[in-house]
Design a protein around this motif. Structure first.
Motif, mmCIF file in Angstrom:
data_model
loop_
_atom_site.group_PDB
_atom_site.id
_atom_site.type_symbol
_atom_site.label_atom_id
_atom_site.label_comp_id
_atom_site.label_asym_id
_atom_site.label_seq_id
_atom_site.Cartn_x
_atom_site.Cartn_y
_atom_site.Cartn_z
ATOM 1 N N ASP A 81 10.478 25.075 -46.650
ATOM 2 C CA ASP A 81 10.965 25.803 -47.817
ATOM 3 C C ASP A 81 12.181 25.043 -48.338
ATOM 4 O OD1 ASP A 81 11.472 27.589 -49.790
ATOM 5 O OD2 ASP A 81 11.975 29.265 -48.479
ATOM 6 N N ARG A 82 11.940 23.899 -48.910
ATOM 7 C CA ARG A 82 13.023 23.019 -49.366
ATOM 8 C C ARG A 82 14.008 23.794 -50.240
ATOM 9 N NH1 ARG A 82 13.083 18.170 -47.198
ATOM 10 N NH2 ARG A 82 11.067 17.338 -46.712
ATOM 11 N N GLY A 83 15.281 23.548 -50.019
ATOM 12 C CA GLY A 83 16.315 24.197 -50.800
ATOM 13 C C GLY A 83 16.586 25.622 -50.381
ATOM 14 N N SER A 84 16.102 26.008 -49.205
ATOM 15 C CA SER A 84 16.251 27.398 -48.796
ATOM 16 C C SER A 84 17.530 27.675 -48.025
ATOM 17 C CB SER A 84 15.054 27.812 -47.932
ATOM 18 O OG SER A 84 15.103 27.157 -46.676
ATOM 19 N N ALA A 85 18.351 26.657 -47.789
ATOM 20 C CA ALA A 85 19.563 26.879 -47.002
ATOM 21 C C ALA A 85 20.480 27.850 -47.732
ATOM 22 C CB ALA A 85 20.291 25.569 -46.743
ATOM 23 N N GLY A 86 20.940 28.845 -46.996
ATOM 24 C CA GLY A 86 21.848 29.810 -47.579
ATOM 25 C C GLY A 86 22.815 30.313 -46.530
ATOM 26 N N VAL A 87 23.967 30.739 -46.985
ATOM 27 C CA VAL A 87 24.986 31.244 -46.076
ATOM 28 C C VAL A 87 24.556 32.607 -45.551
ATOM 29 C CG1 VAL A 87 27.402 31.971 -45.902
ATOM 30 C CG2 VAL A 87 26.808 29.982 -47.270
ATOM 31 N N VAL A 88 24.702 32.804 -44.241
ATOM 32 C CA VAL A 88 24.383 34.073 -43.602
ATOM 33 C C VAL A 88 25.504 34.467 -42.659
ATOM 34 C CG1 VAL A 88 21.882 33.779 -43.674
ATOM 35 C CG2 VAL A 88 23.137 33.073 -41.654
ATOM 36 N N THR A 89 25.577 35.745 -42.386
ATOM 37 C CA THR A 89 26.429 36.244 -41.310
ATOM 38 C C THR A 89 25.502 36.554 -40.162
ATOM 39 O OG1 THR A 89 28.014 37.160 -42.871
ATOM 40 C CG2 THR A 89 28.079 38.008 -40.615
ATOM 41 N N LEU A 90 25.797 35.970 -39.021
ATOM 42 C CA LEU A 90 24.979 36.106 -37.824
ATOM 43 C C LEU A 90 25.628 37.143 -36.925
ATOM 44 C CD1 LEU A 90 22.546 34.650 -36.469
ATOM 45 C CD2 LEU A 90 24.200 33.065 -35.487
ATOM 46 N N ARG A 91 24.834 38.161 -36.538
ATOM 47 C CA ARG A 91 25.312 39.232 -35.652
ATOM 48 C C ARG A 91 24.291 39.487 -34.563
ATOM 49 N NH1 ARG A 91 26.649 41.141 -40.664
ATOM 50 N NH2 ARG A 91 28.842 41.651 -40.980
ATOM 51 N N GLU A 113 31.348 37.233 -31.414
ATOM 52 C CA GLU A 113 31.799 37.784 -32.695
ATOM 53 C C GLU A 113 30.860 37.314 -33.807
ATOM 54 O OE1 GLU A 113 34.432 39.853 -33.410
ATOM 55 O OE2 GLU A 113 34.554 40.071 -31.228
ATOM 56 N N PRO A 114 30.669 38.120 -34.855
ATOM 57 C CA PRO A 114 29.860 37.669 -35.994
ATOM 58 C C PRO A 114 30.413 36.349 -36.535
ATOM 59 C CG PRO A 114 30.326 39.999 -36.185
ATOM 60 C CD PRO A 114 31.154 39.488 -35.030
ATOM 61 N N VAL A 115 29.522 35.513 -37.002
ATOM 62 C CA VAL A 115 29.912 34.192 -37.475
ATOM 63 C C VAL A 115 29.147 33.856 -38.757
ATOM 64 C CG1 VAL A 115 28.186 32.959 -36.107
ATOM 65 C CG2 VAL A 115 30.308 31.814 -36.712
ATOM 66 N N THR A 116 29.767 33.042 -39.601
ATOM 67 C CA THR A 116 29.110 32.553 -40.806
ATOM 68 C C THR A 116 28.386 31.263 -40.458
ATOM 69 O OG1 THR A 116 30.773 33.530 -42.234
ATOM 70 C CG2 THR A 116 29.480 31.738 -43.167
ATOM 71 N N ALA A 117 27.130 31.159 -40.883
ATOM 72 C CA ALA A 117 26.306 29.982 -40.610
ATOM 73 C C ALA A 117 25.397 29.763 -41.821
ATOM 74 C CB ALA A 117 25.497 30.201 -39.336
ATOM 75 N N TRP A 118 24.470 28.806 -41.694
ATOM 76 C CA TRP A 118 23.495 28.533 -42.742
ATOM 77 C C TRP A 118 22.107 28.731 -42.174
ATOM 78 C CZ3 TRP A 118 28.162 26.482 -42.310
ATOM 79 C CH2 TRP A 118 28.953 26.471 -43.460
ATOM 80 N N PHE A 119 21.266 29.362 -42.951
ATOM 81 C CA PHE A 119 19.923 29.772 -42.554
ATOM 82 C C PHE A 119 18.929 28.901 -43.319
ATOM 83 C CE2 PHE A 119 16.433 32.699 -43.784
ATOM 84 C CZ PHE A 119 15.976 33.057 -42.528
ATOM 85 N N VAL A 120 18.009 28.250 -42.589
ATOM 86 C CA VAL A 120 17.016 27.380 -43.222
ATOM 87 C C VAL A 120 15.643 27.727 -42.684
ATOM 88 C CG1 VAL A 120 16.251 24.992 -43.522
ATOM 89 C CG2 VAL A 120 18.700 25.498 -43.464
ATOM 90 N N ARG A 121 14.673 27.873 -43.585
ATOM 91 C CA ARG A 121 13.277 28.075 -43.182
ATOM 92 C C ARG A 121 12.543 26.739 -43.356
ATOM 93 N NH1 ARG A 121 11.474 33.385 -42.754
ATOM 94 N NH2 ARG A 121 12.856 34.929 -43.670
ATOM 95 N N PRO A 122 11.802 26.301 -42.332
ATOM 96 C CA PRO A 122 11.032 25.058 -42.476
ATOM 97 C C PRO A 122 10.068 25.141 -43.649
ATOM 98 C CG PRO A 122 11.009 25.815 -40.213
ATOM 99 C CD PRO A 122 11.623 26.912 -41.033
#
Length: 128
Positions: A15-25, A4-13
């Protein structure tokens, strides 16, 4: 079986401060990471490696973006900004990173089945 789709956090190496909420599908061999502002679609053929970080609820994904390789981290527990790294969590010399490693290990106890389900599903969808 597709999770099922889930809410998570997306981070790019790097790229400090890049964490953001995403929906993963995951749909028809395409991994989609959606925010309210943008969507990253990773075709199965572009994904090179999917791995769960040891003792943590984090998946790293290496993929092709044009002619270069890119990497993203998907956190299933909110990351503490500034403490994630491409090296192992808890490396000596940094108390904040060690504390983050402990916090993520504790979150992993609850989230491990969910994270493992996503790793398995992505690998199956990609034919890995």
């Amino acid at each position: 079986m597709r999770p099922e789709p889930v809410t998570a956090w997306f981070v790019r190496p790097r790229d400090r401060g890049s964490a953001g909420v995403v929906t993963l599908r995951l749909e028809e061999g395409v991994l989609t990471l959606s925010t309210p502002d943008e969507e990253l679609r990773l075709e199965g053929s572009a994904i090179l490696r999917v791995r769960r970080a040891t003792f943590s609820p984090v998946i790293s994904i290496v993929y092709r973006e044009g002619d270069r390789r890119s990497k993203v981290f998907i956190y299933f527990a909110r990351p503490a900004l500034g403490t994630w790294t491409e090296r192992r969590f808890g490396t000596r010399g940094n108390v904040e990173r060690a504390a983050e490693a402990v916090r993520l290990a504790q979150a992993n106890r609850e989230l491990k089945p969910l994270v493992d389900e996503w790793v398995r599903a992505i690998r199956e969808a990609l034919g890995s």
